[in-house]
Design an enzyme around this catalytic site. Structure first.
Site, PDB file in Angstrom:
ATOM      1  N   ARG A   1       5.239  11.044  -1.874  1.00 37.54           N
ATOM      2  CA  ARG A   1       4.755  10.933  -0.384  1.00 37.54           C
ATOM      3  C   ARG A   1       6.150  10.619   0.271  1.00 37.54           C
ATOM      4  NH1 ARG A   1       4.241   5.008   2.249  1.00 37.54           N
ATOM      5  NH2 ARG A   1       3.483   5.791   4.375  1.00 37.54           N
TER       6      ARG A   1
ATOM      7  N   PRO B   1       0.697  -1.107   0.119  1.00 36.33           N
ATOM      8  CA  PRO B   1       0.150  -0.011   0.063  1.00 36.33           C
ATOM      9  C   PRO B   1       0.649   1.156  -0.022  1.00 36.33           C
ATOM     10  CG  PRO B   1      -0.300  -1.063   2.238  1.00 36.33           C
ATOM     11  CD  PRO B   1       0.351  -1.971   1.233  1.00 36.33           C
ATOM     12  N   ASN B   2       0.395   2.285  -0.989  1.00 39.45           N
ATOM     13  CA  ASN B   2       0.893   3.536  -0.758  1.00 39.45           C
ATOM     14  C   ASN B   2       2.222   3.718  -1.652  1.00 39.45           C
ATOM     15  OD1 ASN B   2      -1.366   4.957   0.636  1.00 39.45           O
ATOM     16  ND2 ASN B   2      -0.523   3.723   2.359  1.00 39.45           N
TER      17      ASN B   2
ATOM     18  N   ALA C   1       3.060  -0.795   4.897  1.00 35.77           N
ATOM     19  CA  ALA C   1       2.609  -0.967   6.170  1.00 35.77           C
ATOM     20  C   ALA C   1       2.079  -2.294   6.723  1.00 35.77           C
ATOM     21  CB  ALA C   1       1.253   0.157   6.177  1.00 35.77           C
TER      22      ALA C   1
ATOM     23  N   ARG D   1      12.528   4.205  13.106  1.00 36.70           N
ATOM     24  CA  ARG D   1      11.441   5.122  12.897  1.00 36.70           C
ATOM     25  C   ARG D   1      10.311   4.548  14.146  1.00 36.70           C
ATOM     26  NH1 ARG D   1       9.028   4.394   7.067  1.00 36.70           N
ATOM     27  NH2 ARG D   1       7.774   6.161   8.214  1.00 36.70           N
TER      28      ARG D   1
ATOM     29  N   HIS E   1      12.941  -2.802   2.171  1.00 38.17           N
ATOM     30  CA  HIS E   1      12.292  -1.535   2.751  1.00 38.17           C
ATOM     31  C   HIS E   1      13.361  -0.428   2.075  1.00 38.17           C
ATOM     32  CE1 HIS E   1       9.382  -3.335   5.295  1.00 38.17           C
ATOM     33  NE2 HIS E   1      10.134  -4.060   5.672  1.00 38.17           N
TER      34      HIS E   1
ATOM     35  N   TYR F   1      11.362   8.369   2.036  1.00 37.34           N
ATOM     36  CA  TYR F   1      11.050   7.350   0.924  1.00 37.34           C
ATOM     37  C   TYR F   1      12.184   7.867  -0.246  1.00 37.34           C
ATOM     38  CZ  TYR F   1       7.573   5.691   3.946  1.00 37.34           C
ATOM     39  OH  TYR F   1       6.993   5.396   5.011  1.00 37.34           O
TER      40      TYR F   1
ATOM     41  N   ASN G   1       8.014  -5.793  -0.546  1.00 38.40           N
ATOM     42  CA  ASN G   1       7.903  -4.445   0.126  1.00 38.40           C
ATOM     43  C   ASN G   1       6.422  -4.392   0.562  1.00 38.40           C
ATOM     44  OD1 ASN G   1       7.645  -2.104   1.305  1.00 38.40           O
ATOM     45  ND2 ASN G   1       9.081  -0.908  -0.139  1.00 38.40           N
TER      46      ASN G   1
ATOM     47  N   GLU H   1      12.449  -9.481   2.342  1.00 39.44           N
ATOM     48  CA  GLU H   1      11.856  -8.660   2.695  1.00 39.44           C
ATOM     49  C   GLU H   1      12.695  -7.122   2.180  1.00 39.44           C
ATOM     50  OE1 GLU H   1       9.985  -6.767   6.930  1.00 39.44           O
ATOM     51  OE2 GLU H   1      12.164  -8.080   6.951  1.00 39.44           O
TER      52      GLU H   1
END
Length: 150
Positions: free
Chosen positions: A23, A15-16, A83, A113, A106, A28, A80, A104
């Site tokens: 964003r 998502p996103n 969330a 964070r 990121h 990012y 990725n 995984e």
């Protein structure tokens, strides 16, 4: 499994991530998902691999694509989950249910964070985690697959 599928790497984005470049670029970066796809396609070609890059905002679609990666004989999945990394037991179960190795990925380093980002359900089952290198996290993960690290 034919030679084409054995060389194919699924690159699944949650998502996103369709908003990359717009964003929160301070977190990012300024690369869009299309920029990352182009970089990965070029590097995959150099490594004798192909990529199948996808993005969805829907958790169940990611689960379906993980199942598909195994059914199609993909060499690996770069995931990725965004969330969903921190919330999705469904993704954890899907990764555990398939034999295709999952890396995984990121852009940022979740451990630096907010506290809620320190838990990774995806990481509990992933063969490897690459984080904190911006768009290069994807390239590093791809090169790990090519080098046989997963």
């Amino acid at each position: 499994m034919n030679d084409i599928t054995a060389r194919n790497i699924y690159v699944l984005n949650g998502p996103n991530l369709n908003l990359l470049g717009l964003r929160e670029p301070e977190i990012y970066g300024h690369d869009t998902l299309d920029d990352i796809a182009g970089m990965l396609e070029d590097r995959a070609l150099e490594l004798g691999l192909t990529i199948d890059m996808r993005q969805t905002n829907h958790e169940g679609m990611l689960v379906d694509w993980l199942h598909e990666a195994q059914a199609e004989g993909a060499r690996a999945v770069l995931l990725n989950a965004a969330a969903y990394t921190h919330t999705s037991i469904a993704l954890l179960d899907a990764i555990k249910a398939i034999k295709t190795p999952v890396i995984e990925v990121h852009l940022s380093d979740p451990k630096t964070r907010e506290d809620f980002r320190h838990i990774s359900y995806v990481g509990m089952a992933a063969a490897l985690t690459v984080e904190g290198h911006g768009a290069d996290s994807y390239r590093i993960a791809l090169e790990a697959v090519a080098a046989g690290k997963v």
